[in-house]
Design a protein around this motif. Structure first.
Motif, short mmCIF file in Angstrom:
data_model
loop_
_atom_site.label_atom_id
_atom_site.label_comp_id
_atom_site.label_asym_id
_atom_site.label_seq_id
_atom_site.Cartn_x
_atom_site.Cartn_y
_atom_site.Cartn_z
N ARG A 1 -1.12 20.13 16.42
CA ARG A 1 -1.87 19.47 15.34
C ARG A 1 -0.99 19.17 14.14
O ARG A 1 -0.28 20.00 13.64
CB ARG A 1 -3.03 20.38 14.87
CG ARG A 1 -3.91 19.69 13.84
CD ARG A 1 -4.37 20.63 12.74
NE ARG A 1 -3.27 21.25 12.02
CZ ARG A 1 -2.57 20.67 11.05
NH1 ARG A 1 -2.85 19.44 10.66
NH2 ARG A 1 -1.58 21.31 10.46
N SER B 1 -0.57 16.00 10.70
CA SER B 1 -1.02 14.75 10.09
C SER B 1 -0.10 13.64 10.56
O SER B 1 1.13 13.78 10.50
CB SER B 1 -0.98 14.85 8.57
OG SER B 1 -1.78 15.92 8.14
N ARG C 1 0.67 9.51 10.19
CA ARG C 1 0.36 8.34 9.35
C ARG C 1 1.00 7.06 9.89
O ARG C 1 1.16 6.08 9.17
CB ARG C 1 0.84 8.61 7.91
CG ARG C 1 0.21 9.86 7.30
CD ARG C 1 0.83 10.21 5.96
NE ARG C 1 0.27 11.44 5.39
CZ ARG C 1 0.68 12.66 5.70
NH1 ARG C 1 1.65 12.86 6.59
NH2 ARG C 1 0.12 13.72 5.14
N ALA D 1 -3.63 6.88 -0.94
CA ALA D 1 -3.59 8.36 -1.00
C ALA D 1 -2.67 8.92 0.08
O ALA D 1 -2.07 9.98 -0.09
CB ALA D 1 -4.99 8.92 -0.84
N ALA D 2 -2.56 8.20 1.21
CA ALA D 2 -1.71 8.70 2.30
C ALA D 2 -0.32 8.06 2.25
O ALA D 2 0.51 8.33 3.13
CB ALA D 2 -2.38 8.41 3.64
N ALA E 1 -6.07 14.06 6.76
CA ALA E 1 -7.10 14.33 5.75
C ALA E 1 -6.65 13.72 4.43
O ALA E 1 -5.47 13.58 4.17
CB ALA E 1 -7.29 15.83 5.60
N GLY F 1 -7.21 13.98 0.14
CA GLY F 1 -7.61 15.01 -0.83
C GLY F 1 -8.69 14.61 -1.81
O GLY F 1 -9.43 15.45 -2.31
#
Ligand SMILES: Cc1cc2nc3c(=O)[nH]c(=O)nc-3n(C[C@H](O)[C@H](O)[C@H](O)COP(=O)(O)O)c2cc1C
Length: 474
Positions: A283, A285, A287, A385-386, A441, A443
């Motif tokens: 797992r 993140s 992008r 945001a990412a 995710a 924030g």
């Protein structure tokens, strides 16, 4: 302290007498007084009916019980103070300037010596608000709460936005007796609402590296949603039970334009899925997205595995379940499952761009709008945001139906919701990993924009989380 400081029982203290014993009960502490002497009874009567100075109360005990009664009086007064039963009223002639009620177990009033020549300023955590018909002063760092009973008290606070001495305050308000002002400042100091500043104009709060990093709203939220820094009820109190009906577990339909979603074969998944430890270890993140967009079938499987309603549980008051609950793949406080998922679709094979609401019971998408500039606004926010160079294929906007949780829980409703968002985030991450998707995710995000787009009342339901998803680039 003299007659300027009047001690009384706090107004919400419940007192009853039974079989010669006097029972005292505050919102958090209790005390049973046995074999109550005439003097102590007189003192307690006075504390209930407006109060008296410590000297006045001890004289009452002395008159009725003699010298031996004094020790008994002071012993009980100490018990009352330690349990937070006593309010301190700062008097200004016949009027009350302010009332301080320390919490049980708080440091004793007047512990911090006030200095005439020093400068004082309100702590940046001290705030004022209306409570019923009173203006109160509170702080997440405070040892109690203060009621401002006279406008002069509020006016003094206004001056205390800047560091000043008691003398400087008196030049502005000469009618305020010196002793009353000093007691008021001592009371604020004891309460932890006022701070002394040094010769350089720095207060301990400003110099403290730990405190500097606390923002006002974070510390207030922390203090009020945990036990120990306030005296409000905490947990499942169902305080609206008699007045307001609980919300149903499933929202009313939001659109007649509905898209049935793919339902994966869970039995087959149990056999074919990656092992749990592999999913957990892998797992992360992601992008970076593949050129091939995520498909509506993948979206269906993703939502089914992470967020569908597995079972609806009807309210059953005799069995203690006062509202309709449900079971879902992720855990949720009180099984209230207040979270809803909206999808802003940029690119998805088999699904037109636009805004959708996920119906977790029917496992269907409800179409709310086409791909408008506002839908693009949601996607753009998540992209920024990412740190993406392009728009994400899909962004999930998680809202909370706040009253699902607030109907049951007191003091902790919003903190439960935030924890639920965390539980959902992790489930979305794990399912995305098991499906070789690219999850991240987010924030924070716009709460009001989604309300406008989906026709939500901000106070009833607004965004508390965001998540972006696509096919990962291999
Ligand atoms: C509550 C929360 C908020 C996050 N906010 C963002 C965000 O706004 N932008 C972003 O790119 N990643 C965000 N992330 C992802 C984290 O940056 C990421 O989980 C962290 O760096 C650890 O990396 P990993 O997920 O790859 O293990 C968030 C994660 C969580 C749990």
């Amino acid at each position: 302290m003299g007659d300027n400081l009047i001690l009384s029982f706090r107004p919400d203290l419940k007192i009853k007498e039974e079989a010669g014993k006097i029972y005292l009960q505050s919102p958090v502490r209790s005390l049973v007084c046995q074999r109550v002497s005439r003097g102590l009874r007189q003192s307690m009567k006075t504390l209930t009916a407006g109060g008296g100075s410590e000297d006045f109360l001890s004289e009452l005990a002395f008159k009725e019980d003699g010298a031996g009664g004094l020790a008994n009086f002071y012993y009980h007064l100490q018990q009352f103070i330690e349990r937070g039963f006593i309010s301190y009223n700062v008097m200004m002639e016949q009027e009350i300037l302010a009332i301080y009620t320390p919490f049980s177990g708080a440091p004793l009033f007047n512990e911090k010596p006030f200095k005439q020549k020093r400068r004082y300023r309100l702590s940046r955590f001290t705030y004022s608000r209306r409570d019923g018909q009173e203006i109160i002063l509170e702080s997440p760092l405070a040892n109690g709460r203060v009621v401002l009973t006279h406008w002069l008290a509020a006016a003094v606070l206004h001056l205390l936005a800047e560091a000043c001495t008691a003398g400087e305050i008196r030049t502005q308000f000469p009618t305020l007796p010196k002793k009353s002002l000093q007691l008021f400042l001592e009371l604020l100091l004891s309460a932890g609402m006022l701070e002394e500043v040094d010769d350089a104009g720095i207060s301990p709060g400003e110099g403290d590296e730990v405190l500097q990093q606390w923002e006002f709203h974070d510390l207030l939220f922390h203090a009020r949603s945990r036990l120990g820094s306030h005296e409000q009820p905490v947990g499942g109190t169902y305080r609206f039970r008699e007045r307001i009906a609980p919300l149903p577990a499933v929202k009313n339909p939001m659109s007649s334009e509905r898209i049935k979603l793919y339902r994966p074969d869970v039995e087959k998944l149990r056999e074919d899925d990656y092992p749990f430890s592999l999913v957990l270890e892998e797992r992360k993140s992601i992008r970076n997205y593949a050129d091939k967009p995520i498909s509506v079938q993948q979206l269906g499987e993703f939502l089914y595995r992470s967020a569908r309603i597995k079972e609806l549980i009807k309210a059953n008051p005799p069995a203690g379940l006062l509202y309709e609950a449900s079971n879902r793949p992720y855990p949720g406080g009180g099984a209230a499952y207040e979270l809803e998922i909206y999808l802003a679709v940029n690119e998805c094979e088999g699904l037109a761009g636009g805004l959708y609401h996920y119906d977790p019971w029917q496992h269907e998408l409800e179409k709310l709008s086409t791909r408008t500039s506002e839908v693009e606004g949601l996607l753009k926010y998540c992209s920024a945001a990412a740190g993406l160079k392009e728009l994400p294929p899909v962004s999930l906007h998680i809202t909370a139906r706040f009253q699902r949780v607030a109907w049951k829980y007191q003091s902790i409703a919003y903190s439960v919701i935030q924890k639920d968002v965390g539980a959902l985030y992790q489930t979305l991450y794990l399912v995305a990993t098991a499906m070789d998707l690219a999850p991240t995710a987010i924030g924070s995000g716009p709460a009001k924009l989604l309300c406008r787009m989906a026709g939500l009342n901000y106070l009833e339901e607004s965004a508390v989380g965001e998540f972006i998803l696509g096919n990962k680039r291999i």
